[in-house]
Design an enzyme around this catalytic site. Structure first.
Site, PDB file in Angstrom:
ATOM      1  N   SER A  30      -1.001 -18.639  12.818  1.00 27.74           N
ATOM      2  CA  SER A  30      -1.727 -19.609  13.651  1.00 27.74           C
ATOM      3  C   SER A  30      -2.935 -20.188  12.933  1.00 27.74           C
ATOM      4  O   SER A  30      -3.827 -19.462  12.513  1.00 27.74           O
ATOM      5  CB  SER A  30      -2.207 -18.938  14.941  1.00 27.74           C
ATOM      6  OG  SER A  30      -1.121 -18.592  15.753  1.00 27.74           O
ATOM      7  N   HIS A  61       1.374 -24.109  14.957  1.00 30.99           N
ATOM      8  CA  HIS A  61       2.516 -23.814  14.084  1.00 30.99           C
ATOM      9  C   HIS A  61       3.315 -25.104  13.908  1.00 30.99           C
ATOM     10  O   HIS A  61       3.933 -25.579  14.866  1.00 30.99           O
ATOM     11  CB  HIS A  61       3.404 -22.729  14.716  1.00 30.99           C
ATOM     12  CG  HIS A  61       2.781 -21.370  14.708  1.00 30.99           C
ATOM     13  ND1 HIS A  61       3.243 -20.361  13.890  1.00 30.99           N
ATOM     14  CD2 HIS A  61       1.758 -20.848  15.400  1.00 30.99           C
ATOM     15  CE1 HIS A  61       2.507 -19.273  14.098  1.00 30.99           C
ATOM     16  NE2 HIS A  61       1.600 -19.550  15.011  1.00 30.99           N
ATOM     17  N   HIS A  83       8.140 -15.890  17.093  1.00 30.90           N
ATOM     18  CA  HIS A  83       7.603 -14.678  17.708  1.00 30.90           C
ATOM     19  C   HIS A  83       8.585 -14.107  18.728  1.00 30.90           C
ATOM     20  O   HIS A  83       9.293 -14.849  19.405  1.00 30.90           O
ATOM     21  CB  HIS A  83       6.280 -14.967  18.432  1.00 30.90           C
ATOM     22  CG  HIS A  83       5.219 -15.554  17.561  1.00 30.90           C
ATOM     23  ND1 HIS A  83       5.168 -16.897  17.260  1.00 30.90           N
ATOM     24  CD2 HIS A  83       4.158 -14.983  16.931  1.00 30.90           C
ATOM     25  CE1 HIS A  83       4.122 -17.129  16.482  1.00 30.90           C
ATOM     26  NE2 HIS A  83       3.497 -15.988  16.262  1.00 30.90           N
ATOM     27  N   TYR A  85       7.711 -12.896  21.491  1.00 30.66           N
ATOM     28  CA  TYR A  85       7.290 -13.316  22.843  1.00 30.66           C
ATOM     29  C   TYR A  85       7.809 -14.696  23.234  1.00 30.66           C
ATOM     30  O   TYR A  85       7.753 -15.078  24.402  1.00 30.66           O
ATOM     31  CB  TYR A  85       5.769 -13.238  23.006  1.00 30.66           C
ATOM     32  CG  TYR A  85       4.962 -14.186  22.147  1.00 30.66           C
ATOM     33  CD1 TYR A  85       4.958 -15.568  22.361  1.00 30.66           C
ATOM     34  CD2 TYR A  85       4.164 -13.698  21.113  1.00 30.66           C
ATOM     35  CE1 TYR A  85       4.213 -16.418  21.572  1.00 30.66           C
ATOM     36  CE2 TYR A  85       3.404 -14.548  20.322  1.00 30.66           C
ATOM     37  CZ  TYR A  85       3.435 -15.901  20.555  1.00 30.66           C
ATOM     38  OH  TYR A  85       2.690 -16.744  19.770  1.00 30.66           O
ATOM     39  N   GLU A  86       8.296 -15.461  22.250  1.00 29.49           N
ATOM     40  CA  GLU A  86       8.881 -16.771  22.576  1.00 29.49           C
ATOM     41  C   GLU A  86      10.285 -16.612  23.157  1.00 29.49           C
ATOM     42  O   GLU A  86      10.900 -17.594  23.577  1.00 29.49           O
ATOM     43  CB  GLU A  86       8.931 -17.650  21.320  1.00 29.49           C
ATOM     44  CG  GLU A  86       7.556 -18.081  20.830  1.00 29.49           C
ATOM     45  CD  GLU A  86       7.623 -18.826  19.497  1.00 29.49           C
ATOM     46  OE1 GLU A  86       7.774 -20.047  19.532  1.00 29.49           O
ATOM     47  OE2 GLU A  86       7.544 -18.174  18.437  1.00 29.49           O
ATOM     48  N   ALA A 113      -3.263 -14.667  12.382  1.00 27.79           N
ATOM     49  CA  ALA A 113      -4.559 -14.650  13.064  1.00 27.79           C
ATOM     50  C   ALA A 113      -4.531 -13.405  13.941  1.00 27.79           C
ATOM     51  O   ALA A 113      -3.541 -13.157  14.637  1.00 27.79           O
ATOM     52  CB  ALA A 113      -4.713 -15.900  13.909  1.00 27.79           C
ATOM     53  N   MET A 211       0.319 -10.273  17.315  1.00 26.61           N
ATOM     54  CA  MET A 211       1.626 -10.368  17.970  1.00 26.61           C
ATOM     55  C   MET A 211       2.734 -10.769  16.997  1.00 26.61           C
ATOM     56  O   MET A 211       3.746 -11.327  17.401  1.00 26.61           O
ATOM     57  CB  MET A 211       1.554 -11.393  19.106  1.00 26.61           C
ATOM     58  CG  MET A 211       0.424 -11.151  20.094  1.00 26.61           C
ATOM     59  SD  MET A 211       0.250 -12.525  21.264  1.00 26.61           S
ATOM     60  CE  MET A 211      -1.285 -12.071  22.088  1.00 26.61           C
ATOM     61  N   SER A 212       2.532 -10.508  15.711  1.00 27.13           N
ATOM     62  CA  SER A 212       3.538 -10.925  14.721  1.00 27.13           C
ATOM     63  C   SER A 212       3.557  -9.937  13.569  1.00 27.13           C
ATOM     64  O   SER A 212       3.150  -8.793  13.711  1.00 27.13           O
ATOM     65  CB  SER A 212       3.187 -12.332  14.201  1.00 27.13           C
ATOM     66  OG  SER A 212       1.976 -12.290  13.467  1.00 27.13           O
ATOM     67  N   ASN A 235     -11.004 -13.660  16.437  1.00 30.99           N
ATOM     68  CA  ASN A 235     -11.854 -13.360  17.591  1.00 30.99           C
ATOM     69  C   ASN A 235     -11.996 -11.846  17.662  1.00 30.99           C
ATOM     70  O   ASN A 235     -11.208 -11.115  17.061  1.00 30.99           O
ATOM     71  CB  ASN A 235     -11.212 -13.885  18.881  1.00 30.99           C
ATOM     72  CG  ASN A 235      -9.791 -13.362  19.076  1.00 30.99           C
ATOM     73  OD1 ASN A 235      -8.843 -13.894  18.509  1.00 30.99           O
ATOM     74  ND2 ASN A 235      -9.634 -12.300  19.844  1.00 30.99           N
ATOM     75  N   HIS A 247      -6.545 -19.089  22.995  1.00 35.96           N
ATOM     76  CA  HIS A 247      -5.875 -19.537  21.770  1.00 35.96           C
ATOM     77  C   HIS A 247      -6.722 -20.611  21.071  1.00 35.96           C
ATOM     78  O   HIS A 247      -6.682 -20.732  19.844  1.00 35.96           O
ATOM     79  CB  HIS A 247      -4.478 -20.075  22.098  1.00 35.96           C
ATOM     80  CG  HIS A 247      -3.629 -20.320  20.882  1.00 35.96           C
ATOM     81  ND1 HIS A 247      -3.260 -19.315  20.011  1.00 35.96           N
ATOM     82  CD2 HIS A 247      -3.088 -21.461  20.365  1.00 35.96           C
ATOM     83  CE1 HIS A 247      -2.531 -19.827  19.022  1.00 35.96           C
ATOM     84  NE2 HIS A 247      -2.419 -21.121  19.216  1.00 35.96           N
TER      85      HIS A 247
END
Length: 272
Positions: A30, A61, A83, A85-86, A113, A211-212, A235, A247
């Site tokens: 990201s 992306h 991902h 989650y997609e 990120a 998350m990746s 963050n 995000h």
């Protein structure tokens, strides 16, 4: 496990569009796709044009493969990743890594990120990943094992290649970059973690959370590739600072740190 025939079909499709085979693979997370703009004489192939490739649906992306020269090396870069989650299977999430391996890529740089779990970190820090904790509850190697891809039980002792980490530390030092080092905890998302989950991750030894990356690294390791991982601490994770997570903040931090990120990664590629 990914289908060998599909991998060969994608390999043939990509190779029909390029003159030189890539030696280094890049997965850009990201807000970090900016590295793709630095590639010379680029051939850009949108994911939707590549057979069997999913498309990237996340803001930040771009969703294309770029092949060209960077610091004298032929690279293949994913501007945007897929991902879990997609809604994609881990087979699809890691499919591009298998394709890179088939094309002859031996070394891969995986970027992301991530949220800072280690309280000594600050947004904008770059963290060299020395190890990871897979907390997704899944593994991309579940299912029949194709011995032509790798062994049934791959060793993860040095998943993040020590020699490449040494190069990264040297490049950072040479360029005056304060490179952190730590352990990446991989969760599925897409919701951010709760403050209680972040306290748990800290107890478990996590320094950053995202998350990746973990599925891709497992598959790259299975394929016998050398791996370097870099997180942009975009963050501080939930509960550390009294503010909600978004995000937008991730993208803003990636934008601020981009010049340092470019200097570091280009320097590493030059030395690889």
């Amino acid at each position: 496990m990914s289908n060998t025939a599909q991998i060969k079909e994608v390999q043939a499709y990509i190779e029909s569009k390029i003159n030189e085979k890539p030696e280094i693979g890049l997965i850009l997370g990201s807000g970090l796709g900016v590295l793709g703009e630095e590639i010379e004489n680029p051939t850009a192939i949108p994911y939707e044009n590549i057979p069997h490739f999913p498309t990237s649906t996340v803001e930040g992306h771009k969703g294309q493969l770029i092949i060209g020269k960077l610091k004298g090396k032929t690279v293949v870069a994913m501007q945007g990743r897929f991902h879990f989650y997609e809604g994609y299977s881990l087979d699809l999430v890691t499919f591009p890594v298998r394709v890179m391996k088939a094309m002859g890529v031996k070394k891969i740089i995986v970027t992301n990120a991530a949220g800072g779990v280690n309280e000594s970190f600050s947004p904008g820090d770059l963290m060299l990943i020395k190890d990871h904790i897979n907390l997704t509850g899944h593994n991309p190697l579940i299912g029949p094992n194709d011995e032509s891809f790798g062994v049934r039980f791959p060793d993860m002792s040095d998943a993040y290649t020590p020699a490449l980490r040494e190069i990264a530390r040297n490049v950072a030092e040479k360029n005056g970059i304060a490179l952190k080092e730590g352990i990446y905890a991989g969760l599925t998302g897409p919701s951010y973690e709760t403050p209680a989950e972040i306290r748990m991750l800290r107890i478990l030894g996590g320094d950053a959370v995202g998350m990746s990356t973990v599925p891709e690294v497992i598959v790259a390791r299975h394929a016998g590739m050398e791996i370097l991982g870099i997180s942009c601490i975009s963050n501080m994770a939930a509960g550390i600072l009294p503010q909600p997570l978004s995000h937008e903040e991730v993208m803003e931090t990636a934008e601020k740190v981009k010049n340092t990120f470019l200097t570091l990664v280009k320097g590493i590629i030059e030395e690889m």
